[in-house]
Motif scaffolding. Sequence first.
Motif, mmCIF file in Angstrom:
data_model
loop_
_atom_site.group_PDB
_atom_site.id
_atom_site.type_symbol
_atom_site.label_atom_id
_atom_site.label_comp_id
_atom_site.label_asym_id
_atom_site.label_seq_id
_atom_site.Cartn_x
_atom_site.Cartn_y
_atom_site.Cartn_z
ATOM 1 N N GLY B 61 0.799 -1.219 0.000
ATOM 2 C CA GLY B 61 0.000 0.000 0.000
ATOM 3 C C GLY B 61 0.833 1.270 0.000
ATOM 4 N N PRO B 62 0.157 2.414 0.125
ATOM 5 C CA PRO B 62 0.832 3.709 -0.008
ATOM 6 C C PRO B 62 1.340 4.282 1.307
ATOM 7 C CG PRO B 62 -1.528 4.030 0.043
ATOM 8 C CD PRO B 62 -1.301 2.550 0.210
ATOM 9 N N GLY B 63 1.492 3.444 2.343
ATOM 10 C CA GLY B 63 1.822 4.006 3.652
ATOM 11 C C GLY B 63 3.285 4.284 3.884
ATOM 12 N N CYS B 64 3.927 4.901 2.914
ATOM 13 C CA CYS B 64 5.306 5.359 3.080
ATOM 14 C C CYS B 64 5.267 6.867 2.864
ATOM 15 C CB CYS B 64 6.209 4.658 2.070
ATOM 16 S SG CYS B 64 7.742 5.526 1.724
ATOM 17 N N PRO B 65 5.422 7.652 3.921
ATOM 18 C CA PRO B 65 5.199 9.095 3.811
ATOM 19 C C PRO B 65 6.122 9.765 2.800
ATOM 20 C CG PRO B 65 5.935 8.491 6.037
ATOM 21 C CD PRO B 65 5.768 7.221 5.277
ATOM 22 N N VAL B 66 7.321 9.232 2.695
ATOM 23 C CA VAL B 66 8.272 9.792 1.744
ATOM 24 C C VAL B 66 7.778 9.550 0.312
ATOM 25 C CG1 VAL B 66 10.607 9.483 0.845
ATOM 26 C CG2 VAL B 66 10.215 9.536 3.304
ATOM 27 N N CYS B 67 7.219 8.364 0.104
ATOM 28 C CA CYS B 67 6.816 7.981 -1.246
ATOM 29 C C CYS B 67 5.590 8.746 -1.736
ATOM 30 C CB CYS B 67 6.520 6.480 -1.304
ATOM 31 S SG CYS B 67 7.906 5.444 -0.792
ATOM 32 N N VAL B 68 4.697 9.123 -0.833
ATOM 33 C CA VAL B 68 3.448 9.736 -1.290
ATOM 34 C C VAL B 68 3.500 11.264 -1.342
ATOM 35 C CG1 VAL B 68 1.984 7.811 -0.610
ATOM 36 C CG2 VAL B 68 2.384 9.670 1.019
ATOM 37 N N ARG B 96 17.155 12.278 -0.170
ATOM 38 C CA ARG B 96 17.532 11.831 -1.513
ATOM 39 C C ARG B 96 16.358 11.710 -2.466
ATOM 40 N NH1 ARG B 96 19.192 6.863 -0.790
ATOM 41 N NH2 ARG B 96 20.290 6.708 -2.761
ATOM 42 N N VAL B 97 15.161 12.075 -2.006
ATOM 43 C CA VAL B 97 13.995 11.935 -2.888
ATOM 44 C C VAL B 97 14.122 12.903 -4.066
ATOM 45 C CG1 VAL B 97 11.487 12.109 -3.051
ATOM 46 C CG2 VAL B 97 12.546 11.307 -0.934
ATOM 47 N N PRO B 98 14.008 12.378 -5.288
ATOM 48 C CA PRO B 98 14.164 13.258 -6.444
ATOM 49 C C PRO B 98 12.920 14.113 -6.688
ATOM 50 C CG PRO B 98 13.974 10.955 -7.148
ATOM 51 C CD PRO B 98 13.866 10.964 -5.651
ATOM 52 N N GLY B 99 13.140 15.408 -6.875
ATOM 53 C CA GLY B 99 12.067 16.319 -7.271
ATOM 54 C C GLY B 99 12.148 16.571 -8.766
ATOM 55 N N THR B 100 11.570 17.680 -9.182
ATOM 56 C CA THR B 100 11.605 18.015 -10.604
ATOM 57 C C THR B 100 13.054 18.132 -11.080
ATOM 58 O OG1 THR B 100 9.479 19.116 -10.510
ATOM 59 C CG2 THR B 100 10.961 19.785 -12.290
ATOM 60 N N GLY B 101 13.321 17.571 -12.247
ATOM 61 C CA GLY B 101 14.677 17.622 -12.809
ATOM 62 C C GLY B 101 15.671 16.827 -11.981
ATOM 63 N N ARG B 102 15.158 15.913 -11.161
ATOM 64 C CA ARG B 102 15.974 15.070 -10.286
ATOM 65 C C ARG B 102 16.795 15.873 -9.289
ATOM 66 N NH1 ARG B 102 18.672 10.176 -12.941
ATOM 67 N NH2 ARG B 102 18.588 9.579 -10.770
ATOM 68 N N LYS B 321 8.536 10.364 -16.490
ATOM 69 C CA LYS B 321 7.315 9.773 -17.064
ATOM 70 C C LYS B 321 7.222 8.270 -16.887
ATOM 71 C CE LYS B 321 4.478 11.864 -20.568
ATOM 72 N NZ LYS B 321 5.013 12.644 -21.679
ATOM 73 N N SER B 322 8.317 7.579 -17.132
ATOM 74 C CA SER B 322 8.202 6.119 -17.120
ATOM 75 C C SER B 322 8.288 5.526 -15.716
ATOM 76 C CB SER B 322 9.255 5.501 -18.032
ATOM 77 O OG SER B 322 10.459 6.221 -17.925
ATOM 78 N N CYS B 323 8.450 6.359 -14.694
ATOM 79 C CA CYS B 323 8.439 5.854 -13.318
ATOM 80 C C CYS B 323 7.022 5.393 -12.974
ATOM 81 C CB CYS B 323 8.899 6.937 -12.349
ATOM 82 S SG CYS B 323 8.625 6.558 -10.610
ATOM 83 N N GLU B 324 6.921 4.159 -12.516
ATOM 84 C CA GLU B 324 5.606 3.575 -12.239
ATOM 85 C C GLU B 324 5.185 3.750 -10.783
ATOM 86 O OE1 GLU B 324 3.584 2.420 -14.406
ATOM 87 O OE2 GLU B 324 4.661 1.509 -16.091
ATOM 88 N N CYS B 325 5.897 4.596 -10.033
ATOM 89 C CA CYS B 325 5.547 4.806 -8.618
ATOM 90 C C CYS B 325 4.032 4.947 -8.380
ATOM 91 C CB CYS B 325 6.246 6.035 -8.050
ATOM 92 S SG CYS B 325 7.884 5.715 -7.395
ATOM 93 N N GLY B 352 12.528 7.354 -8.704
ATOM 94 C CA GLY B 352 11.253 7.646 -8.038
ATOM 95 C C GLY B 352 11.389 7.483 -6.541
ATOM 96 N N ALA B 353 10.389 8.019 -5.812
ATOM 97 C CA ALA B 353 10.449 8.007 -4.354
ATOM 98 C C ALA B 353 10.392 6.598 -3.791
ATOM 99 C CB ALA B 353 9.311 8.842 -3.791
ATOM 100 N N CYS B 354 9.718 5.682 -4.500
ATOM 101 C CA CYS B 354 9.581 4.317 -3.981
ATOM 102 C C CYS B 354 10.921 3.587 -3.904
ATOM 103 C CB CYS B 354 8.651 3.484 -4.859
ATOM 104 S SG CYS B 354 7.006 4.143 -4.937
ATOM 105 N N MET B 355 11.949 4.131 -4.565
ATOM 106 C CA MET B 355 13.265 3.496 -4.526
ATOM 107 C C MET B 355 14.147 4.139 -3.457
ATOM 108 S SD MET B 355 14.941 1.025 -5.831
ATOM 109 C CE MET B 355 14.717 0.405 -7.497
ATOM 110 N N VAL B 356 13.687 5.235 -2.858
ATOM 111 C CA VAL B 356 14.550 5.962 -1.923
ATOM 112 C C VAL B 356 14.418 5.414 -0.518
ATOM 113 C CG1 VAL B 356 15.040 8.181 -0.875
ATOM 114 C CG2 VAL B 356 14.431 8.054 -3.290
#
Lengths: 84, 380
Positions: B61-68, B96-102, B321-325, B352-356
Motif C-alpha cells: 500500500g501507499p503508507g510510506c510518507p516519503v513515497c506519497v 535523496r527523494v528526487p524532485g523536478t529535474g531530479r 514519465k516512465s516511473c511507475e511509482c 522515483g520516491a519508492c526506490m529511496v
Amino acid sequence: MCLAIPARVLALEPGAMAIVGVEGLRKRISVALLDEVAVGDYVLVHVGYALHRLSEEEAARTLALMAEAGLVDEELAAMQEGGS
Amino acid sequence: MKYVDEFRAPDLARGLARQIAREADTGRDYRLMEFCGGHTHAIFRHGVQNLMPANVQFLHGPGCPVCVLPVRRLDDAIELAERHGVILCTYGDMMRVPGTGRHSLLRAKAAGADIRMVYSTLDALQIARDNPLREVVFLAIGFETTTPPSAAAILTARAERLSNFSIFCNHVLTPPAIAHILRSPDFAPGGAARIDGFLGPSHVSAVIGSRPYEPAAAIFRRPVVIAGFEPLDVMQSVLMLVRQLNEGRFEVENQYTRVVTRDGNRRAQAMVAEVFRHRASFEWRGLGTVADSALALAPEFAACDAERRFALSDKVTREVKSCECPSVLRGVKKPTDCALFGTTCTPDNPIGACMVSSEGACAAYWSYGRSTSAAGARVA
Ligand code: SF4
C-alpha cells in the motif's frame, strides 16, 4: 518512518522532558504526549517523543521481537545520529 | 523456507506458517494489502511472502510518507531552502527523494543551501533557539504517528515565543486513504485488481486507536487487522485475516495489543486537534487528489505556518514519465513491472520516491525481493 522503540524512563526533567535509556543508550526525549509518566515506566519512543506507556513485560516482548527483526540497531543509530 | 532459520523462534514462525496454510481455503485466494511501508519492509526483509501458501498474497500500500509526498511539495521545500534562505530541517529519509529535474534536498545542500537532517522536532526547535536571526523551517511529513511530535513542537514554539520557527506541513491521514483506495476504479468490482483485507498500521493506530477504521471496514466489507511491525506479528495478523474472510466477517481486530487500544492516545489527539485543521483535499503521489486526507496548521497558528509565511512560487513540476511509482503505490503494479527498475533506477541512483525510502516497495524489492520468485503480490 513510523518505527518506535521501547525505553525506560530514568529521570524526569522540567518542560515535560525525560531521560530514557535503551540498550545502554541514554537519550533526552519529550513526554509531552503522555498524561502521566514516572521514573521506571517504560515508554514507546518515536522521533524523540514518548507515544505510549507499556508494561515492563510488553516492553521486553517488543524489544525481543524488534531484535529478532533486526530493527533495534537501526532505531538506536537514528536516535544517536539524527535522521529518522 | 529459506528465511525461517534466521528467526530466533523458528518454530513459532513455522507453526504460524503451517496454520495459515492449513486454514487458507485452496478454493480461493486472499489478497491482503499492508497499508504501511514498515510492514512492506518487514515482509520483504524476512521473506514472509515465502512462508505463505501461494493463495495468500501481499499487496503493498501507499503508507510510506516519503513515497506519497507529491513532487510539487518537495520542490516547494527545496525552494524554501534555496530561495528564501531558511534553515530547512528534515527527517533523513527525505534527503535523496528526487524532485523536478531530479533535484533533491541532498543536491541543494551540496550546492550550499542550509539543510539539516534531524532525528526529532526537538532538534529543529533547538536549532531555532540557537539561530535567533535565522528562519528555521521544519519539513513535516508523515502519518498520524509523526503528527503529534509536530503539534508538540508548535505548542512549544508558542510557549517560548520562538518567532523564527515554522513548519511546512505535509501530514497525511490513513483512514481516508484506505477509503480512497477501496473506492478507486482499480479495486471496484470488475476492476483491474482486488483487495480482500488490510493489515492496519502499527504506530499510526497507537495514536488514533483502532476505532477510525471501523467505518471503512463496515462500509466496504473488508476486514482490518492492526498488526505489529515484527514478522511474527505480521504472520499472526495474516492468520486473523484469513479466519475473518473464511467466516465472512468484516471487523477491525487488533493483533498489536501491546501498544494499540480502541481509543488510542487521547492527549496526542487533542494536541493535534488544537494545532491542525483538515485540508479539504490533498494530492498524494500515486493516489491523486484525496478528499479530507491531510492536515494544515489552524489559523491561530498562521505565524508558524511556512506556507503562509513565505511566498512560494508557482512552478512547473515534473515527474519522470516512465516511473511507475503511482501504480506501485496503489498496489496495482509490481516494481518489476517498471522498465527502469534495477537498470536506470536503483537505491544508489533513485528515479522515483519508492526506490529511496527503505519502506518503499521498489527499494524493498531491490534489497530483498529479486532473488525470490514468489516475492510480492501479483495483481492479475
Ligand atoms: S523502479 Fe524506480 S522508476 Fe520504477 S517505479 Fe520504482 S521508483 Fe519509479
